[in-house]
Design a protein around this motif. Structure first.
Motif, short mmCIF file in Angstrom:
data_model
loop_
_atom_site.label_atom_id
_atom_site.label_comp_id
_atom_site.label_asym_id
_atom_site.label_seq_id
_atom_site.Cartn_x
_atom_site.Cartn_y
_atom_site.Cartn_z
N ALA A 297 -1.80 -53.88 20.37
CA ALA A 297 -1.24 -53.80 19.02
C ALA A 297 -1.30 -52.36 18.52
CB ALA A 297 -2.00 -54.71 18.06
N HIS A 298 -0.24 -51.94 17.83
CA HIS A 298 -0.17 -50.59 17.28
C HIS A 298 -0.66 -50.58 15.84
CE1 HIS A 298 1.84 -48.89 20.71
NE2 HIS A 298 2.78 -49.83 20.67
N VAL A 299 -1.49 -49.61 15.53
CA VAL A 299 -2.02 -49.43 14.18
C VAL A 299 -1.38 -48.19 13.58
CG1 VAL A 299 -4.09 -49.10 12.79
CG2 VAL A 299 -4.20 -50.49 14.87
N ALA A 300 -0.92 -48.30 12.33
CA ALA A 300 -0.25 -47.18 11.66
C ALA A 300 -1.18 -45.97 11.56
CB ALA A 300 0.21 -47.59 10.27
N THR A 301 -0.62 -44.78 11.67
CA THR A 301 -1.44 -43.58 11.64
C THR A 301 -2.18 -43.40 10.32
OG1 THR A 301 0.53 -42.32 10.98
CG2 THR A 301 -0.02 -42.34 13.32
N THR A 302 -1.58 -43.83 9.22
CA THR A 302 -2.29 -43.71 7.94
C THR A 302 -3.54 -44.59 7.93
OG1 THR A 302 -0.81 -45.42 7.04
CG2 THR A 302 -0.26 -43.12 6.58
N THR A 303 -3.44 -45.77 8.52
CA THR A 303 -4.60 -46.66 8.60
C THR A 303 -5.67 -46.06 9.51
OG1 THR A 303 -3.17 -48.58 8.27
CG2 THR A 303 -5.37 -48.99 9.16
N ILE A 304 -5.25 -45.47 10.62
CA ILE A 304 -6.21 -44.83 11.52
C ILE A 304 -6.95 -43.71 10.79
CG2 ILE A 304 -6.45 -43.46 13.62
CD1 ILE A 304 -4.07 -44.99 14.76
N CYS A 309 -12.02 -41.82 8.33
CA CYS A 309 -12.74 -41.25 7.18
C CYS A 309 -13.80 -42.20 6.66
CB CYS A 309 -11.75 -40.91 6.06
SG CYS A 309 -10.63 -39.57 6.48
N GLY A 310 -13.49 -43.48 6.66
CA GLY A 310 -14.42 -44.43 6.05
C GLY A 310 -15.46 -44.97 7.00
N GLY A 311 -15.20 -44.92 8.32
CA GLY A 311 -16.11 -45.59 9.23
C GLY A 311 -16.94 -44.68 10.09
N SER A 312 -16.78 -43.37 9.98
CA SER A 312 -17.53 -42.48 10.85
C SER A 312 -18.78 -41.98 10.15
CB SER A 312 -16.65 -41.29 11.27
OG SER A 312 -16.18 -40.62 10.13
N ALA A 313 -19.89 -42.63 10.41
CA ALA A 313 -21.15 -42.22 9.82
C ALA A 313 -21.81 -41.17 10.69
CB ALA A 313 -22.07 -43.43 9.66
N ALA A 314 -22.41 -40.17 10.07
CA ALA A 314 -23.11 -39.14 10.83
C ALA A 314 -24.40 -39.71 11.40
CB ALA A 314 -23.40 -37.95 9.93
N ASP A 315 -24.74 -39.31 12.61
CA ASP A 315 -25.97 -39.76 13.24
C ASP A 315 -27.14 -39.04 12.59
OD1 ASP A 315 -27.99 -40.63 14.88
OD2 ASP A 315 -26.87 -40.32 16.74
N ALA A 316 -28.13 -39.79 12.13
CA ALA A 316 -29.29 -39.18 11.49
C ALA A 316 -30.21 -38.53 12.50
CB ALA A 316 -30.05 -40.23 10.68
#
Length: 436
Positions: A297-304, A309-316
């Motif tokens: 399935a293809h996901v729109a680039t805006t959603t990606i 931005c919302g799901g990449s948490a920095a490793d502590a």
């Protein structure tokens, strides 16, 4: 099981596809006499450019719609309108719902050697199948045409349009992965695939990726983002070097495109039919299930972008356990972490050791003591008794009330391949080993 557009008069759907040549363009000059070949070149160039882009940069997959369901009352399989791309970059458009009688399909295909149907005790038939989608080009709109390109020649008619639509097929058995997804090194780098082995040894190319991943995991938290980016660029370059166009069915020629002509939409498992008055009918209360997760399935680039931005948490930067370091010698169990620990957090309560016996089930192994060697970053657990044979399961806690803590107070982040942990909660390290 096919679809055509009702807005055109479809006459001949034997056309497999249209010509494409993305690297040969029409050059027009004043006074040039244009013929059929010139217009075909013009169309093939622009069509080829678009399909080449679709095929390599998006790959085959569903774009929208194309839900698959069972109408138990009518005994039909139903596919809703939608859009997809195939491995040749073609847009597959299904404008209207398409239905297929499963009973009639089975009657026509029951002798198919690929159909593995099981006869149940009550005489019913049960089998698996899958739905695929493929391009269909149909000639339409007949207009007057000259038989020969000479003045005064006889005339006839010829088709002047090609209607692009899609065809749906129900095929025996479940959809199978026919080839490895592209960008294996990147998938391995981010823990999405397992390394390849030859004669029990990880291949050199994959070991290189694992070494890079392990090196990044032990870096300080502030240095990891740049290291991940550098690794992505490095292995993406090698992955693209490995990419090749697909081989045509004759095994000799290669195309400009990376994939095939069909797109899988769903697996349908345990379709159950019964014979009623000489015809096959879908059993409404049967256990048939539809799995659309097998489709790409293809996901729109805006959603990606939003997900990144919302799901990449920095490793502590919490310490991690190397799975290869876990050993058992008599009553001592050892494991090594990637960074120093707070010695006071290394207690029996931060671990769990259990063993599984096929006859007796799970049983706990008492941990009498836990110690930490700051020189080698090695944890040693003193067990009350030898674990014996069977399946051993070790849990080193990075969560809960008493997790292992790094020297900076950050909880254990699990294994080298686990996702980032935070300063408040890490990940448990869990491993199971078969002891003989």
């Amino acid at each position: 099981m096919a679809s055509t557009s009702d807005s055109t008069r479809i006459a001949d759907c034997s056309l497999p596809s249209l010509a494409t040549d993305p690297f040969l363009a029409l050059r027009v000059h004043f006074g040039m006499l244009l013929g059929v070949d010139d217009f075909e070149t013009l169309d093939a160039y622009h069509r080829g450019k678009q399909w080449l882009h679709n095929a390599w940069l998006h790959r085959a997959g569903a774009v929208w719609g194309l839900d698959v369901s069972l109408d138990e009352e009518r005994g039909e399989l139903r596919v809703e309108p939608g859009l997809a791309l195939d491995g040749l970059g073609r847009e597959l458009y299904l404008p209207t719902p398409v239905c297929l009688s499963l009973g009639r399909w089975f009657a026509e295909h029951q002798e198919d050697p690929d159909l593995e149907a099981t006869t149940l005790d009550n005489g019913r038939i049960r089998f698996d199948a899958h739905v695929v989608m493929r391009f269909r080009g149909c000639l339409t709109r007949q207009v007057p045409a000259l038989v020969e390109p000479c003045e005064g020649s006889a005339t006839t008619t010829a088709y002047s349009r090609v209607a692009e639509t899609a065809e749906l097929l129900l095929l025996p058995g479940l959809a199978r992965e026919t080839e490895l997804p592209p960008f294996h090194r990147l998938r391995l780098l981010f823990g999405l695939e397992e390394p390849r082995e030859e004669e029990g040894t990880i291949v050199d190319a994959d070991q290189e990726v694992l070494d890079a991943r392990n090196a990044i995991a032990v870096l300080p938290a502030g240095e990891q983002a740049a290291a991940w980016l550098a690794a992505l660029r490095r292995f993406a370059a090698l992955d693209t070097i490995d990419l090749r166009p697909a081989v045509t069915p004759n095994g000799e020629e290669t195309t400009l495109f990376p994939g095939g002509a069909t797109v899988p939409l769903a697996n349908i498992t345990e379709i159950t039919l019964e014979s009623v008055n000489g015809s096959w009918r879908l059993v409404a209360e049967g256990p048939a299930r539809i799995d659309t997760s097998i489709r790409p399935a293809h996901v729109a680039t805006t959603t990606i972008q939003e997900l990144l931005c919302g799901g990449s948490a920095a490793d502590a930067g919490g310490p991690r356990v190397d799975p290869e370091s876990v050993t058992v010698d008599g009553t001592q169990l050892r494991l090594q972490v990637s960074a120093p620990l707070a010695p006071a957090s290394v207690t029996p309560g931060a671990f769990g050791v259990t063993v599984f016996d096929a006859g007796a089930g799970w049983s706990s192994v008492t941990i009498e003591d836990a110690s930490f060697d700051e020189t080698s970053n090695t944890i040693t657990l003193e067990l009350e008794a030898e674990p014996g044979v069977g399946l051993l399961r070790l849990v080193a806690r990075g969560t809960g009330a008493t997790p292992l803590l790094g020297s900076d107070g950050v909880p254990l982040a699990g294994s080298l391949a686990d996702p980032p942990g935070s300063t408040h909660d890490g990940h448990d390290f869990i491993i199971m080993q078969e002891r003989s």
